[in-house]
Design a protein around this motif. Structure first.
Motif, short mmCIF file in Angstrom:
data_model
loop_
_atom_site.label_atom_id
_atom_site.label_comp_id
_atom_site.label_asym_id
_atom_site.label_seq_id
_atom_site.Cartn_x
_atom_site.Cartn_y
_atom_site.Cartn_z
N MET A 171 -45.41 46.18 3.11
CA MET A 171 -44.28 45.58 3.65
C MET A 171 -42.99 44.61 3.11
N ALA A 172 -42.42 45.52 2.86
CA ALA A 172 -40.96 44.15 1.70
C ALA A 172 -39.75 43.77 2.54
N ILE A 173 -39.15 43.18 2.46
CA ILE A 173 -38.01 42.68 3.08
C ILE A 173 -36.93 43.06 2.35
N THR A 174 -35.77 44.12 2.35
CA THR A 174 -34.92 44.22 0.44
C THR A 174 -33.54 43.56 1.55
N LEU A 175 -32.83 42.45 0.51
CA LEU A 175 -31.13 42.67 1.66
C LEU A 175 -30.33 42.91 -0.13
N ASN A 176 -29.47 43.59 0.53
CA ASN A 176 -28.24 44.32 -0.40
C ASN A 176 -27.40 43.29 0.00
N LEU A 177 -26.60 42.19 -1.33
CA LEU A 177 -25.37 41.57 -0.42
C LEU A 177 -24.54 42.48 -1.74
N TYR A 178 -23.97 42.52 -1.07
CA TYR A 178 -22.36 42.93 -2.05
C TYR A 178 -21.25 41.51 -1.62
N TYR A 179 -21.39 40.61 -3.12
CA TYR A 179 -19.93 39.89 -3.79
C TYR A 179 -19.24 40.78 -4.11
N THR A 180 -17.84 40.10 -3.07
CA THR A 180 -16.41 40.83 -3.77
C THR A 180 -15.66 39.96 -3.83
N GLY A 181 -15.06 39.50 -5.00
CA GLY A 181 -13.70 38.77 -5.11
C GLY A 181 -12.80 39.16 -6.37
N GLN A 182 -11.77 38.13 -6.72
CA GLN A 182 -10.40 39.31 -7.21
C GLN A 182 -10.86 38.92 -9.08
N ASN A 183 -9.89 40.10 -9.38
CA ASN A 183 -10.25 39.25 -11.01
C ASN A 183 -11.45 38.87 -11.96
N GLY A 184 -11.99 40.04 -11.12
CA GLY A 184 -13.88 39.87 -11.99
C GLY A 184 -14.56 39.04 -11.59
N SER A 185 -14.20 38.17 -10.83
CA SER A 185 -15.13 36.92 -10.47
C SER A 185 -16.39 37.18 -9.70
N ALA A 186 -16.52 38.33 -9.31
CA ALA A 186 -18.50 38.86 -9.19
C ALA A 186 -18.63 38.85 -10.12
N LYS A 187 -18.38 39.24 -11.14
CA LYS A 187 -18.78 39.42 -12.68
C LYS A 187 -19.45 38.23 -13.23
N ASP A 205 -32.51 42.20 -3.29
CA ASP A 205 -32.92 41.20 -3.49
C ASP A 205 -34.11 41.88 -2.48
N SER A 206 -35.32 41.38 -3.07
CA SER A 206 -36.63 41.89 -2.53
C SER A 206 -37.53 40.80 -2.09
N TRP A 207 -38.45 40.87 -1.14
CA TRP A 207 -39.15 39.52 -0.75
C TRP A 207 -40.83 40.35 0.14
N GLU A 208 -41.70 39.61 -0.55
CA GLU A 208 -42.96 40.00 0.47
C GLU A 208 -42.71 39.80 1.85
N SER A 209 -42.06 38.87 2.02
CA SER A 209 -42.53 38.49 4.06
C SER A 209 -40.90 37.81 4.48
N GLN A 210 -40.94 37.38 4.93
CA GLN A 210 -39.86 36.36 6.30
C GLN A 210 -40.49 35.23 5.59
N GLU A 211 -41.16 34.87 5.54
CA GLU A 211 -42.37 33.73 5.19
C GLU A 211 -41.10 32.91 3.66
N ALA A 212 -41.28 33.81 2.41
CA ALA A 212 -41.04 34.12 1.81
C ALA A 212 -39.77 33.84 0.98
N ILE A 213 -38.90 34.30 1.96
CA ILE A 213 -37.00 33.84 1.86
C ILE A 213 -36.98 32.84 2.60
N ASP A 214 -37.76 33.04 3.51
CA ASP A 214 -38.14 31.35 4.39
C ASP A 214 -37.73 30.13 3.82
N LEU A 215 -38.68 30.09 2.63
CA LEU A 215 -39.06 29.16 1.56
C LEU A 215 -37.86 29.22 0.51
N HIS A 216 -37.32 30.33 0.33
CA HIS A 216 -36.36 30.30 -0.53
C HIS A 216 -35.21 29.78 0.06
N HIS A 217 -34.80 29.94 0.75
CA HIS A 217 -33.15 29.47 1.40
C HIS A 217 -32.95 27.61 1.61
#
Length: 109
Positions: A1-17, A57-69
Motif C-alpha cells: 500500500m502507498a499513500i499519494t498526495l497530489n498538492l496543487y500550488y497556485t499563485g500569481q506572476n510565476g510564484s508557484a514556480k 508526494d508518495s509515502w509508504e504509510s500514514q505513519e511516515a506522513i505523520d513523521l514528515h509533518h
C-alpha cells in the motif's frame, strides 16, 4: 500500500514556480525525498494553468506522513508557502498496487 498526495500550488506572476525553485535550491525537497518512508516527491507544471504547480508526494504509510509533518522541514515549507502567497488544493489516494487485467491491455510497456 502507498499513500499519494497530489498538492496543487497556485499563485500569481510565476510564484508557484519560484516556490519550487527555492524548495529545490535550498535542499528542502532533497531532504524530503530522503526521509524514511518517502516513495516519491515530484513537481509538475500544468499545461492548462501556468500559475499552478502539481506536487505528487508518495509515502509508504500514514505513519511516515505523520513523521514528515512533525519534522522541522514543515516550518521551512510553511514559510515558503507564505513567502510566495500560495493557495493549495489537495487530493489523497491510497494505492492497492494492483492493476485489473481489463486495464492492462491499455498499458504499453
Amino acid at each position: 500500500m502507498a499513500i499519494t498526495l497530489n498538492l496543487y500550488y497556485t499563485g500569481q506572476n510565476g510564484s508557484a514556480k519560484k516556490f519550487v525553485e527555492e524548495m529545490e535550491s535550498s535542499g528542502v525537497a532533497s531532504k524530503i525525498r530522503n526521509e524514511k518512508g518517502n516513495l516519491g516527491y515530484h513537481y509538475f507544471q500544468s499545461l492548462d494553468d501556468p500559475e499552478t504547480i502539481l506536487l505528487v508526494d508518495s509515502w509508504e504509510s500514514q505513519e511516515a506522513i505523520d513523521l514528515h509533518h512533525a519534522s522541522s522541514m514543515m516550518n521551512d515549507i510553511s514559510r515558503l508557502r507564505e513567502k510566495y502567497d500560495l493557495h493549495m488544493h489537495v487530493e489523497r489516494f491510497v494505492s492497492d498496487d494492483s492493476l485489473p487485467e481489463a486495464d492492462q491491455q491499455f498499458i504499453r510497456n
